[in-house]
Write an enzyme that holds these catalytic residues in place. Sequence first.
Site, PDB file in Angstrom:
ATOM      1  N   PRO A 280       0.749  -1.189  -0.004  1.00  0.00           N
ATOM      2  CA  PRO A 280      -0.017  -0.022   0.186  1.00  0.00           C
ATOM      3  C   PRO A 280       0.857   1.264  -0.111  1.00  0.00           C
ATOM      4  CG  PRO A 280       0.110  -0.757   2.358  1.00  0.00           C
ATOM      5  CD  PRO A 280       0.807  -2.075   1.238  1.00  0.00           C
ATOM      6  N   TYR A 322      -3.625  13.653 -15.009  1.00  0.00           N
ATOM      7  CA  TYR A 322      -4.935  12.503 -14.954  1.00  0.00           C
ATOM      8  C   TYR A 322      -6.124  13.350 -14.930  1.00  0.00           C
ATOM      9  CZ  TYR A 322      -1.029  10.042 -12.736  1.00  0.00           C
ATOM     10  OH  TYR A 322       0.288   9.249 -12.433  1.00  0.00           O
ATOM     11  N   CYS A 348       3.150  28.674 -16.860  1.00  0.00           N
ATOM     12  CA  CYS A 348       2.746  29.392 -18.149  1.00  0.00           C
ATOM     13  C   CYS A 348       2.415  28.335 -19.055  1.00  0.00           C
ATOM     14  CB  CYS A 348       4.008  29.984 -18.752  1.00  0.00           C
ATOM     15  SG  CYS A 348       4.354  31.460 -17.808  1.00  0.00           S
ATOM     16  N   TYR A 377       1.540  11.194  -4.193  1.00  0.00           N
ATOM     17  CA  TYR A 377       1.878  11.298  -5.580  1.00  0.00           C
ATOM     18  C   TYR A 377       1.544  12.951  -5.546  1.00  0.00           C
ATOM     19  CZ  TYR A 377       1.571   6.512  -5.975  1.00  0.00           C
ATOM     20  OH  TYR A 377       1.784   4.941  -5.777  1.00  0.00           O
TER      21      TYR A 377
END
Length: 420
Positions: A280, A322, A348, A377
């Site tokens: 995990p 994502y 930018c 993440y």
Amino acid sequence: MELLKEYNPYLEYRDGELFIEGVSLKELAQTFGTPLYVYSSNFIKERFEAYRKAFPDALICYAVKANFNPHLVKLLGELGAGADIVSGGELYLAKKAGIPPERIVYAGVGKTEKELTDAVDSEILMFNVESRQELDVLNEIAGKLGKKARIAIRVNPDVDPKTHPYIATGMQKSKFGVDIREAQKEYEYASKLENLEIVGIHCHIGSQILDISPYREAVEKVVSLYESLTQKGFDIKYLDIGGGLGIKYKPEDKEPAPQDLADLLKDLLENVKAKIILEPGRSIMGNAGILITQVQFLKDKGSKHFIIVDAGMNDLIRPSIYNAYHHIIPVETKERKKVVADIVGPICETGDFLALDREIEEVQRGEYLAVLSAGAYGFAMSSHYNMRPRAAEVLVENGSVKLIRKRENYDYIVEPSLDI
């Protein structure tokens, strides 16, 4: 208030101000600056314990890729966690954080010769091998070092984990593992390599999995392979079923618990004598972390409203790559009217956003927003894009605060390029 508790039970508003583990997020932002990652120590501990309770005889190897802050890895190691690593850097970090090599498993399709050498030399628990050529290279390296490398073969069960395609790793078209239908041949091949010791089977079907039914399909196939190999005389000591349990990102998400997974797999694993390994990462760290960002400007273009903040895709890239949802709330709530806005960063690129067309309480320049579910993440995927130093990180526990990563400065970024 109840919704916040579903993300993290230590998160609450007190008199309109957001706190975590008794610490004011506004005060943290004012003390350490923004963007700022904040982690809840008790949340991390409780999530790890939930895995240990659900799988009491298993080795829980934390997926270091989710968040590689050494203090957090050390915290988990002290609780008894092992490490699931995918690079030489993660091996270095896991050992530096005090995790013994006998609790380290090493996956990844592109391990370099140096990475393999360092891991063999460290005598880690198990290499999760991804190809026949890797078997050959690992055998050669182990032979040169006069050691035996313990291995599992990562099998690809061709199961759809029903998650984002970029993080679906158990389907036949993905780059990971060997086709489970060809696995016996690979085990027989590996058994002829004198510097390898076959000790396990590995499988990992993907990440951010909310519907856990694909786990059962995958583990059924893996257990069938285990039984077949055992009958042929292979001594399979470890069955590594990977990680991937999802977390609550959207308010409507229903987050599976480790116990749900244990209940789902109980009958499949009850006759398996091998030690179970789990990997995990997100489900331990994800909702432990919050990204605090400060509002820089408000901007209207016709009917379009923008909230421009100091955290961008360099700090949290998940929304950009994502199209991921992160719940965003004001650090100070004043029961103001709601607006629909794009919450965007300073980078930018048009793709630099934290949220699009999001309904949120009206905020003013200088106020702070809290981006939830940022513990996994988040910093781990951050960058220096647009020459921006990476954020500071703090760990809070029962009202105390510890700086666990200093904010970078410009010298830190350019120093490796100077005097060459």
